[in-house]
Scaffold this motif. Structure first.
Motif, PDB file in Angstrom:
ATOM      1  N   THR A 160     -12.834  23.965  -4.301  1.00  0.00           N
ATOM      2  CA  THR A 160     -13.976  24.823  -3.955  1.00  0.00           C
ATOM      3  C   THR A 160     -13.773  25.597  -2.656  1.00  0.00           C
ATOM      4  OG1 THR A 160     -15.434  23.281  -5.116  1.00  0.00           O
ATOM      5  CG2 THR A 160     -16.470  24.869  -3.649  1.00  0.00           C
ATOM      6  N   PRO A 161     -13.280  24.973  -1.580  1.00  0.00           N
ATOM      7  CA  PRO A 161     -13.102  25.735  -0.334  1.00  0.00           C
ATOM      8  C   PRO A 161     -12.116  26.889  -0.477  1.00  0.00           C
ATOM      9  CG  PRO A 161     -12.984  23.389   0.098  1.00  0.00           C
ATOM     10  CD  PRO A 161     -12.950  23.556  -1.385  1.00  0.00           C
ATOM     11  N   LYS A 162     -11.118  26.742  -1.359  1.00  0.00           N
ATOM     12  CA  LYS A 162     -10.125  27.798  -1.534  1.00  0.00           C
ATOM     13  C   LYS A 162     -10.769  29.062  -2.098  1.00  0.00           C
ATOM     14  CE  LYS A 162      -6.851  24.157  -2.781  1.00  0.00           C
ATOM     15  NZ  LYS A 162      -6.069  23.581  -3.890  1.00  0.00           N
ATOM     16  N   LEU A 163     -11.750  28.880  -2.978  1.00  0.00           N
ATOM     17  CA  LEU A 163     -12.420  30.025  -3.591  1.00  0.00           C
ATOM     18  C   LEU A 163     -13.540  30.548  -2.690  1.00  0.00           C
ATOM     19  CD1 LEU A 163     -12.672  28.641  -7.244  1.00  0.00           C
ATOM     20  CD2 LEU A 163     -10.765  29.798  -6.131  1.00  0.00           C
ATOM     21  N   ALA A 164     -14.266  29.644  -2.078  1.00  0.00           N
ATOM     22  CA  ALA A 164     -15.333  30.057  -1.174  1.00  0.00           C
ATOM     23  C   ALA A 164     -14.781  30.812   0.029  1.00  0.00           C
ATOM     24  CB  ALA A 164     -16.118  28.830  -0.701  1.00  0.00           C
ATOM     25  N   ALA A 165     -13.520  30.557   0.384  1.00  0.00           N
ATOM     26  CA  ALA A 165     -12.912  31.207   1.549  1.00  0.00           C
ATOM     27  C   ALA A 165     -12.929  32.725   1.416  1.00  0.00           C
ATOM     28  CB  ALA A 165     -11.476  30.711   1.729  1.00  0.00           C
ATOM     29  N   LEU A 166     -12.820  33.231   0.186  1.00  0.00           N
ATOM     30  CA  LEU A 166     -12.825  34.682  -0.012  1.00  0.00           C
ATOM     31  C   LEU A 166     -14.157  35.292   0.406  1.00  0.00           C
ATOM     32  CD1 LEU A 166     -11.102  34.771  -3.516  1.00  0.00           C
ATOM     33  CD2 LEU A 166     -10.061  35.366  -1.321  1.00  0.00           C
ATOM     34  N   LEU A 167     -15.238  34.600   0.115  1.00  0.00           N
ATOM     35  CA  LEU A 167     -16.562  35.103   0.461  1.00  0.00           C
ATOM     36  C   LEU A 167     -16.884  34.894   1.933  1.00  0.00           C
ATOM     37  CD1 LEU A 167     -18.418  33.733  -2.689  1.00  0.00           C
ATOM     38  CD2 LEU A 167     -17.765  36.103  -2.246  1.00  0.00           C
ATOM     39  N   ALA A 177     -13.139  10.200 -10.533  1.00  0.00           N
ATOM     40  CA  ALA A 177     -12.564  10.344  -9.195  1.00  0.00           C
ATOM     41  C   ALA A 177     -11.688  11.591  -9.098  1.00  0.00           C
ATOM     42  CB  ALA A 177     -11.755   9.095  -8.839  1.00  0.00           C
ATOM     43  N   ILE A 178     -10.918  11.866 -10.151  1.00  0.00           N
ATOM     44  CA  ILE A 178     -10.052  13.049 -10.137  1.00  0.00           C
ATOM     45  C   ILE A 178     -10.881  14.323 -10.098  1.00  0.00           C
ATOM     46  CG2 ILE A 178      -8.435  14.411 -11.524  1.00  0.00           C
ATOM     47  CD1 ILE A 178      -7.274  11.790 -12.534  1.00  0.00           C
ATOM     48  N   CYS A 179     -11.896  14.415 -10.957  1.00  0.00           N
ATOM     49  CA  CYS A 179     -12.720  15.624 -10.988  1.00  0.00           C
ATOM     50  C   CYS A 179     -13.481  15.801  -9.680  1.00  0.00           C
ATOM     51  CB  CYS A 179     -13.683  15.564 -12.165  1.00  0.00           C
ATOM     52  SG  CYS A 179     -12.863  15.770 -13.759  1.00  0.00           S
ATOM     53  N   TYR A 180     -13.933  14.712  -9.129  1.00  0.00           N
ATOM     54  CA  TYR A 180     -14.610  14.781  -7.832  1.00  0.00           C
ATOM     55  C   TYR A 180     -13.634  15.272  -6.757  1.00  0.00           C
ATOM     56  CZ  TYR A 180     -16.930  13.239  -3.566  1.00  0.00           C
ATOM     57  OH  TYR A 180     -17.482  13.185  -2.309  1.00  0.00           O
ATOM     58  N   ALA A 181     -12.436  14.710  -6.759  1.00  0.00           N
ATOM     59  CA  ALA A 181     -11.429  15.120  -5.776  1.00  0.00           C
ATOM     60  C   ALA A 181     -11.041  16.578  -5.960  1.00  0.00           C
ATOM     61  CB  ALA A 181     -10.191  14.220  -5.900  1.00  0.00           C
ATOM     62  N   ARG A 182     -10.960  17.029  -7.215  1.00  0.00           N
ATOM     63  CA  ARG A 182     -10.628  18.426  -7.469  1.00  0.00           C
ATOM     64  C   ARG A 182     -11.719  19.358  -6.962  1.00  0.00           C
ATOM     65  NH1 ARG A 182     -10.967  22.892 -10.116  1.00  0.00           N
ATOM     66  NH2 ARG A 182     -12.918  22.373 -11.150  1.00  0.00           N
ATOM     67  N   ALA A 195     -21.794  29.966  -0.184  1.00  0.00           N
ATOM     68  CA  ALA A 195     -20.587  30.262  -0.959  1.00  0.00           C
ATOM     69  C   ALA A 195     -20.121  29.027  -1.725  1.00  0.00           C
ATOM     70  CB  ALA A 195     -19.487  30.757  -0.030  1.00  0.00           C
ATOM     71  N   THR A 196     -20.204  27.874  -1.084  1.00  0.00           N
ATOM     72  CA  THR A 196     -19.752  26.632  -1.714  1.00  0.00           C
ATOM     73  C   THR A 196     -20.625  26.266  -2.907  1.00  0.00           C
ATOM     74  OG1 THR A 196     -18.911  25.831   0.411  1.00  0.00           O
ATOM     75  CG2 THR A 196     -19.257  24.193  -1.318  1.00  0.00           C
ATOM     76  N   VAL A 197     -21.929  26.351  -2.748  1.00  0.00           N
ATOM     77  CA  VAL A 197     -22.843  26.015  -3.842  1.00  0.00           C
ATOM     78  C   VAL A 197     -22.650  26.980  -5.011  1.00  0.00           C
ATOM     79  CG1 VAL A 197     -25.265  25.928  -4.539  1.00  0.00           C
ATOM     80  CG2 VAL A 197     -24.547  24.904  -2.369  1.00  0.00           C
ATOM     81  N   MET A 198     -22.525  28.257  -4.719  1.00  0.00           N
ATOM     82  CA  MET A 198     -22.358  29.248  -5.775  1.00  0.00           C
ATOM     83  C   MET A 198     -21.075  29.007  -6.565  1.00  0.00           C
ATOM     84  SD  MET A 198     -22.138  33.407  -5.566  1.00  0.00           S
ATOM     85  CE  MET A 198     -20.363  33.436  -5.330  1.00  0.00           C
ATOM     86  N   ILE A 199     -19.970  28.791  -5.850  1.00  0.00           N
ATOM     87  CA  ILE A 199     -18.691  28.544  -6.521  1.00  0.00           C
ATOM     88  C   ILE A 199     -18.740  27.250  -7.318  1.00  0.00           C
ATOM     89  CG2 ILE A 199     -16.255  28.016  -6.147  1.00  0.00           C
ATOM     90  CD1 ILE A 199     -16.904  30.954  -5.828  1.00  0.00           C
ATOM     91  N   GLY A 201     -18.232  17.055  -6.294  1.00  0.00           N
ATOM     92  CA  GLY A 201     -17.141  17.257  -5.347  1.00  0.00           C
ATOM     93  C   GLY A 201     -17.250  18.583  -4.622  1.00  0.00           C
ATOM     94  N   SER A 202     -17.683  19.611  -5.335  1.00  0.00           N
ATOM     95  CA  SER A 202     -17.847  20.932  -4.721  1.00  0.00           C
ATOM     96  C   SER A 202     -18.856  20.884  -3.584  1.00  0.00           C
ATOM     97  CB  SER A 202     -18.300  21.953  -5.768  1.00  0.00           C
ATOM     98  OG  SER A 202     -17.327  22.139  -6.764  1.00  0.00           O
ATOM     99  N   LEU A 203     -19.974  20.222  -3.822  1.00  0.00           N
ATOM    100  CA  LEU A 203     -21.005  20.132  -2.789  1.00  0.00           C
ATOM    101  C   LEU A 203     -20.524  19.302  -1.599  1.00  0.00           C
ATOM    102  CD1 LEU A 203     -24.161  19.620  -5.046  1.00  0.00           C
ATOM    103  CD2 LEU A 203     -23.262  21.745  -4.073  1.00  0.00           C
ATOM    104  N   THR A 204     -19.764  18.249  -1.879  1.00  0.00           N
ATOM    105  CA  THR A 204     -19.234  17.420  -0.799  1.00  0.00           C
ATOM    106  C   THR A 204     -18.238  18.182   0.060  1.00  0.00           C
ATOM    107  OG1 THR A 204     -19.470  15.498  -2.240  1.00  0.00           O
ATOM    108  CG2 THR A 204     -18.116  15.206  -0.287  1.00  0.00           C
ATOM    109  N   SER A 205     -17.564  19.162  -0.531  1.00  0.00           N
ATOM    110  CA  SER A 205     -16.528  19.894   0.208  1.00  0.00           C
ATOM    111  C   SER A 205     -17.077  20.636   1.418  1.00  0.00           C
ATOM    112  CB  SER A 205     -15.813  20.878  -0.719  1.00  0.00           C
ATOM    113  OG  SER A 205     -16.667  21.968  -1.070  1.00  0.00           O
TER     114      SER A 205
END
Length: 364
Positions: free
Chosen positions: A236-243, A226-231, A254-258, A50-54
């Protein structure tokens, strides 16, 4: 300063995984569908996916959690602002994880952004944007999840659990005459479905038997994935936004690292929160866990599509609590403690962030 910001943002991603990764699989462990090891491994794979898809699906959330529109524009790219927000949110999530409390990273980030903005006075936070775009979804999403799960569980048929096998029955197109000769019937064989217990199905030796619990277990695990993928997509974008806001890393990097750090955090430190979510909120049957998971996955994916910053934690706990209330197995003491931790998350993150940004400003 740049390396310190990356370090604290990384720690925030790790703590997010420790507190959040298992939540989609809480009902699978609590109902005995999977072991803890099986559940956490699957949760990790789905979260990272899900993180990578974001990168492709959640640009709206990445922009929102950069602070744009929420706090004064002159703060957003300041290194002290980004470092303080990451640190305040990370410490808040770390404390909650150590205590086994499932709190919202979204809530912690929101509190950190508010705390940083308020160091500039009331004009540092845009109250209208805060209320309509952030607070409203966070408040209403667990209520909606709890109501949907309660209704679904209450309306479920409770008289069928013993009938756990679907069997195919056919008639015999051949017969034996009184003289001992084989006679073929002129009609085609008929096929019918029989819903019965596994014991009776085995005794009758039906030609095809499908285990109802086995199919439900597969659906249950699928809903948890599905839930973990959706999460992963939503968080992920909320945390990557800081970087990204600090122009430290590109969106893909940033997305891959997070995403990787979220996966590691869940593998290493998820156990305490997992026990609270799976074993202490409610005792559930697999069918109830499946219904709660479907509600959670549907609401989180809907929110991600429309850029609504709901908390997977709030939605998942709301769904589990609603299912527990519907079946009469809700542990109200545990739920109360979780709700109190939610109330404390935002002001604690705000206080930590405001204190740090003030200290940095004095040092600078």
């Amino acid at each position: 300063m740049e390396m310190l910001i990356i370090t604290m943002a990384s720690w925030l991603g790790f703590n997010n995984g420790a507190n959040d990764n298992f939540k989609g699989f809480a009902t699978t462990w609590g109902s005995g569908t999977l072991t803890y090891r099986q559940a956490i491994l699957l949760a990790t794979v789905a979260t990272v996916a899900g993180s990578l898809t974001s990168i492709l699906l959640a640009g709206t959330l990445l922009h929102a959690f950069s602070g744009a529109g929420l706090v004064a524009d002159n703060l957003i790219t300041a290194p002290s602002f980004i470092l303080s927000v990451a640190t305040g949110a990370a410490i808040t999530i770390f404390i909650a994880t150590r205590w086994g409390l499932p709190v919202s990273t979204t809530h912690a980030l929101l509190g950190a952004l508010m705390g940083a903005g308020l160091t500039q006075g009331m004009q540092g936070v845009h109250a209208h944007q805060l209320l309509h775009s952030f607070v409203a979804p966070l408040l209403f999403s667990p209520v909606v999840a709890a109501m949907l799960s309660w209704v679904i569980v209450r309306r479920s048929v409770t008289s069928l659990p013993a009938q756990d096998c679907i069997c195919v029955q056919t008639n015999n197109p051949c017969s034996v005459t009184p003289e001992g000769n084989l006679s073929l019937k002129q009609t085609l064989p008929t096929v019918s479905l029989v819903i019965d217990t596994q014991t009776h199905c085995a005794r009758e030796q039906y030609p095809l038997q499908l285990s109802h619990p086995a199919m439900m277990d597969r659906l249950h695990v699928g809903s948890a994935l599905a839930i973990c993928y959706a999460r992963g997509v939503n968080d992920t974008p909320k945390l990557a936004a800081l970087l990204v806001a600090g122009k430290l890393l590109s969106v893909p990097m940033a997305t891959v690292m997070i995403g990787v750090l979220m996966g590691l955090g869940g593998l290493i430190m998820a156990r305490r929160v997992a026990e609270t979510m799976s074993l202490r909120v409610s005792q559930m049957q697999p069918s109830q866990g499946l219904k709660a998971n479907l509600v959670t996955a549907g609401l989180v994916l809907f929110a991600s599509k429309w850029g609504l910053p709901v908390s997977t934690t709030h939605v998942a706990v709301g769904s589990i609590a609603g299912a527990g209330a519907g079946s009469g197995s809700l542990n109200r003491t545990t739920l109360r403690n979780i709700l109190l931790s939610w109330v404390a998350t935002l002001p604690l993150a705000a206080l930590l962030t405001a204190s740090m940004i003030t200290s940095l400003q004095h040092i600078g």
